[in-house]
Design a protein around this motif. Structure first.
Motif, short mmCIF file in Angstrom:
data_model
loop_
_atom_site.label_atom_id
_atom_site.label_comp_id
_atom_site.label_asym_id
_atom_site.label_seq_id
_atom_site.Cartn_x
_atom_site.Cartn_y
_atom_site.Cartn_z
N GLN A 1 0.90 -1.20 0.03
CA GLN A 1 -0.08 0.10 0.05
C GLN A 1 0.81 1.17 -0.10
N SER A 2 1.02 2.14 -1.00
CA SER A 2 1.61 3.20 -1.16
C SER A 2 1.03 4.39 -1.67
N LYS A 3 1.43 5.48 -1.86
CA LYS A 3 1.13 6.40 -2.83
C LYS A 3 1.90 6.88 -4.10
N LEU A 4 2.57 6.03 -4.48
CA LEU A 4 3.81 5.86 -5.37
C LEU A 4 3.22 6.37 -6.83
N HIS A 5 3.64 7.50 -7.30
CA HIS A 5 3.05 8.11 -8.65
C HIS A 5 4.40 8.09 -9.71
N SER A 6 5.71 8.16 -9.26
CA SER A 6 6.86 7.97 -10.22
C SER A 6 7.90 6.88 -9.69
N LEU A 7 8.10 5.94 -10.54
CA LEU A 7 8.95 4.73 -10.43
C LEU A 7 10.07 4.98 -11.39
N LEU A 8 11.34 5.07 -11.05
CA LEU A 8 12.18 5.48 -12.15
C LEU A 8 13.32 4.15 -11.91
N LEU A 9 13.52 3.35 -13.06
CA LEU A 9 14.44 2.24 -13.12
C LEU A 9 15.16 2.16 -14.29
N GLN A 10 15.57 3.25 -14.74
CA GLN A 10 16.34 3.42 -15.87
C GLN A 10 17.70 2.86 -15.74
N ASP A 11 18.34 2.20 -16.86
CA ASP A 11 19.73 1.81 -16.73
C ASP A 11 19.88 0.71 -15.50
N ASN A 12 19.24 -0.31 -15.64
CA ASN A 12 19.63 -1.46 -14.73
C ASN A 12 19.90 -2.74 -15.52
N ARG A 13 19.50 -3.98 -15.09
CA ARG A 13 19.83 -5.01 -15.81
C ARG A 13 18.75 -6.04 -15.64
N MET A 14 17.33 -5.42 -15.36
CA MET A 14 16.30 -6.05 -15.04
C MET A 14 15.56 -6.80 -16.37
N SER A 15 14.95 -7.78 -15.96
CA SER A 15 14.25 -8.74 -16.93
C SER A 15 13.18 -9.38 -16.13
N PHE A 16 12.11 -10.03 -16.62
CA PHE A 16 11.07 -10.83 -16.09
C PHE A 16 11.31 -12.24 -16.56
N TYR A 17 10.73 -13.17 -15.72
CA TYR A 17 11.27 -14.59 -15.73
C TYR A 17 10.19 -15.56 -15.98
N GLN A 18 8.89 -15.03 -16.26
CA GLN A 18 7.57 -15.92 -16.34
C GLN A 18 7.92 -16.68 -17.50
N ARG A 19 8.40 -16.13 -18.62
CA ARG A 19 8.69 -16.79 -19.72
C ARG A 19 10.10 -16.46 -20.23
N LEU A 20 10.94 -17.74 -20.65
CA LEU A 20 12.07 -17.39 -21.26
C LEU A 20 12.38 -17.31 -22.76
N PRO A 21 13.22 -16.58 -23.65
CA PRO A 21 12.98 -16.63 -24.72
C PRO A 21 12.92 -17.92 -25.28
N ASN A 22 13.62 -18.80 -24.79
CA ASN A 22 13.20 -20.35 -25.47
C ASN A 22 12.22 -20.99 -25.42
N GLY A 23 11.15 -20.26 -24.61
CA GLY A 23 9.86 -20.95 -24.31
C GLY A 23 9.59 -21.33 -23.00
N THR A 24 10.63 -21.46 -22.35
CA THR A 24 10.68 -22.29 -20.76
C THR A 24 9.84 -21.39 -20.00
N SER A 25 8.84 -21.89 -19.38
CA SER A 25 8.39 -21.45 -18.19
C SER A 25 8.92 -21.41 -16.77
N LEU A 26 9.26 -20.41 -16.28
CA LEU A 26 9.68 -20.27 -14.81
C LEU A 26 8.55 -19.66 -13.81
N ALA A 27 7.24 -20.11 -14.07
CA ALA A 27 6.17 -19.60 -13.34
C ALA A 27 6.17 -20.11 -11.71
N ASN A 28 6.65 -21.23 -11.60
CA ASN A 28 6.66 -21.73 -10.42
C ASN A 28 8.12 -21.87 -9.70
#
Length: 674
Positions: free
Chosen positions: A256-283
């Motif tokens: 719970q917050s009042k966040l209105h500006s989130l700056l994440l520029q120039d990091n090494r972030m990615s998401f891992y629900q699905r990988l480029p080769n089709g593998t799922s890391l959902a669990n």
């Protein structure tokens, strides 16, 4: 009344005997080479600026004459010591700036002096080579402080002892130190609202629980993790800057917050629900081992589902540019119904799909540039698509088309950047078109369009029909001007800025005379060997002719409407003739006209390249001969020859006079007396 005000200002300004400037009750002694506080200033001085001097000691008697002082600045001196009684007569001092001095040398004595300031609200100790233990001593008795800056010092570690008793502190600046560890340093600062820890060496922030904080800047550290305490407390956090770090995952934010500006520029972030080769890391989960003193806490988080624990409903600005994002989790954007600015440029996205339900209805700016997009997924017909979008940047991708009707419901779109994609524009209805294309016809709000470097090979007839384009960039399309140029007729009334840089333009390819609204034109990089005559009738304010093959500009360039309206003219990197620079001299005399690259302009004379404003005398003499009247030149050359022939004829005549006379007499039979 005006005269009375002017007289009042003159009375307000004065110069003190020490050379300081006085306006009302403010005394400015900046840069006066003072080695001590002047003692001959007005006694009612309320603000005193002693910046950029050479003061080393602020003695007990320095401020005795200024009991009304509430603002004192000693920035950029050589201050090493403030004696214990220096502020005893200035109990009302509220703002004190001691930036860029040498207070580390006698910090304990200086701390005693500071403790005599019960009303001090703002203290700046930046740039004094202070360690954390020195800072602790200096601020230990300043319970009235509301703003403290210890930026640009040598602080390395912060714990709960450093900022003890600063119960009224609202703002704390710790940027540009060497901080690598923070151990419960801010828990006692119950009123703290703005915290700046940028440009340090923090490797992670875990267990973040400063619920009262409104702004947190942790940019330019080496953060790999940001984890908030997961509880039901309401965080007042509005702005969180984690840019320029090494974040591997999307931060775990407050539930719970009042966040209105989130700056994440120039990091090494990615998401891992699905990988480029089709593998799922959902669990798949990751475990964080948090060691705090003798206690150990093990926290388990799913690699991508941590987003679900964060309430992003108030978020308006999300900047995730310059990361390694190649795909967004399902319903990621659906969590942000208030989002107005989304920046995903410089990532690895191959596709971008807008959510079907409530598809970013508030979004005004979307930047997807510099990705690897081949598909923009939008299901047309499921309600309005980006109805409030104003700026759409898709440059530098691999797009060939946009979904048909994508702009049908975009009632506010003004700027579209499709540069450096292999796209083409759709023609008029009824014309055959088998290849994919982008249809912008009828988008009345569109005013800025960039198609630079799209490989356009001639524009189909009237692709801009129904638009109100004011800025059009067609640069770096070598064949865009081939074929019919009838598309210009739809832009005659509105077009103000046109870029035709590097489009293989010839002097007669385009008739510019009809573009009466044009104020800025870029014709650079086109190998023009002659100045386009149709430009003379325009009233441009800026013209770029760089990187062409122009030997000269028209001699009357300043006299035509173009020359009278121009305010900015770029001319460098052209092979101008040093002997035909009358136009250059006229430009130098033109009122209000600037040549920003004038120092780079050169002209050729033989094999030499010279500055047109400083031609050597031999070159000028040579040019005079080259530009002289040919008739006069021929007369000068022929006169010596004629004189020589005349003299030779006279000499021959005198030598053969007697023989010639005898010959004539014999031929004519007439006697002549001798």
């Amino acid at each position: 009344l005006a005269m009375g005000q002017e007289s009042g200002m003159d009375a307000a300004w004065a110069t003190s005997p020490g050379g300081c400037e006085l306006v009302q009750s403010i005394m400015d002694c900046t840069g006066r080479q003072l080695s001590s506080t002047p003692g001959n200033l007005r006694g009612d001085t309320e603000e005193l600026f002693l910046d950029d001097n050479t003061i080393q000691v602020l003695s007990n008697a320095s401020l005795l004459l200024y009991p009304q002082l509430w603002h004192l600045s000693l920035t950029r001196n050589r201050l090493e010591l403030i004696e214990p009684g220096a502020f005893l007569s200035s109990q009302g001092l509220e703002v004190l700036s001691l930036t860029d001095n040498l207070l580390f040398t006698n910090y304990s004595v200086t701390a005693t002096a500071l403790s005599a300031l019960p009303a001090l609200r703002v203290l700046d100790l930046a740039g004094n080579q202070l360690r954390e233990d020195m800072v602790s001593v200096l601020v230990s008795n300043l319970s009235s402080l509301e703003s403290l800056s210890v930026a640009r010092n040598v602080i390395m570690r912060l714990d709960s002892s450093v900022f003890t008793n600063l119960t009224q502190l609202l703002e704390l600046n710790l940027e540009k130190n060497y901080i690598f560890e923070i151990d419960n340093a801010f828990e006692g600062l119950q009123r703290l609202q703005r915290l700046n820890i940028a440009y340090n060496y923090l490797p992670c922030l875990v267990g973040f629980g400063l619920t009262q904080l409104r702004m947190l800047n942790v940019s330019n550290n080496i953060l790999e993790w940001f984890l908030t305490l997961q509880n039901d407390d309401l965080f007042e956090l509005e702005v969180l800057d984690l840019s320029h770090n090494r974040l591997l995952f999307f931060p775990v934010l407050p539930q719970q917050s009042k966040l209105h500006s989130l700056l994440l520029q120039d990091n090494r972030m990615s998401f891992y629900q699905r990988l480029p080769n089709g593998t799922s890391l959902a669990n798949i989960t990751v475990q964080f081992l948090i060691i705090d003193g003798n206690s150990t806490n093990l926290t388990t988080v799913r690699l991508w589902e941590e987003l679900c624990h964060s309430n992003l409903s108030s978020l308006r600005l999300l900047d995730m540019s310059q990361n390694q994002v190649w795909d967004l989790p399902d319903d990621f954007l659906a969590q942000m119904p208030s989002l107005t600015h989304l920046k995903l440029n410089q990532n690895c996205l191959e596709a971008f799909h807008l959510p079907e339900e409530d598809p970013l209805a508030m979004l005004t700016e979307l930047d997807l540039s510099q990705n690897q997009l081949v598909e923009l997924g939008v299901k047309v017909g499921f309600g309005d698509i980006l109805p409030n979008l104003q700026l759409f940047n898709l440059s530098t991708n691999r797009l060939q088309a946009l979904p048909p009707g994508i702009f049908t419901h975009s009632r506010r779109i003004t700027t579209l950047d499709l540069s450096r994609n292999r796209v083409d524009l759709c023609p008029q209805p009824g014309e055959a078109r088998s290849l994919p294309c982008v249809d912008i016809r009828g988008v009345e709000t569109l005013t800025h369009l960039s198609l630079a470097g799209c490989g356009l090979q001639g524009l189909s007839s009237r692709p801009f029909q129904g638009t109100s384009l004011r800025h059009l960039d067609l640069s770096d399309n070598r064949q865009v001007l081939s074929g019919d140029l009838g598309w210009l007729q739809d832009l005659v009334l509105t077009l103000q800025v046109l870029s035709l840089r590097n489009t293989s333009l010839s002097p007669t390819a385009v008739d510019f005379s009809a573009l009466h609204s044009l104020v800025r034109l870029d014709l650079s990089g086109n190998s023009l060997a002659a100045f386009p005559a149709s430009l003379g009738a325009l009233r441009l304010r800026s013209l770029d002719l760089r990187d062409n093959c122009l030997p000269a500009l028209p001699p009357d360039v300043v006299q035509v409407p173009l020359g009278r309206s121009l305010r900015e003219l770029y001319l460098s990197r052209n092979p101008y003739n040093c002997c035909t620079l009358g136009w250059w001299d006229a430009l130098q005399l033109a009122e209000g006209l600037r040549v920003p690259d004038g120092r780079e302009v050169t002209c050729s004379h033989g094999s030499r390249w010279l500055s047109p404003g400083a031609l050597p005398e031999p070159v000028l003499q040579s040019c005079r001969w080259q530009t002289a009247d040919l008739a006069l030149l021929y007369l000068v050359l022929a006169l010596p020859t004629c004189l020589t022939l005349l003299v030779a004829f006279v000499v021959v005549f005198l030598m053969l006079k007697e023989k010639l006379l005898k010959m004539v007499k014999t031929r004519c039979g007439v006697s002549s007396p001798y």
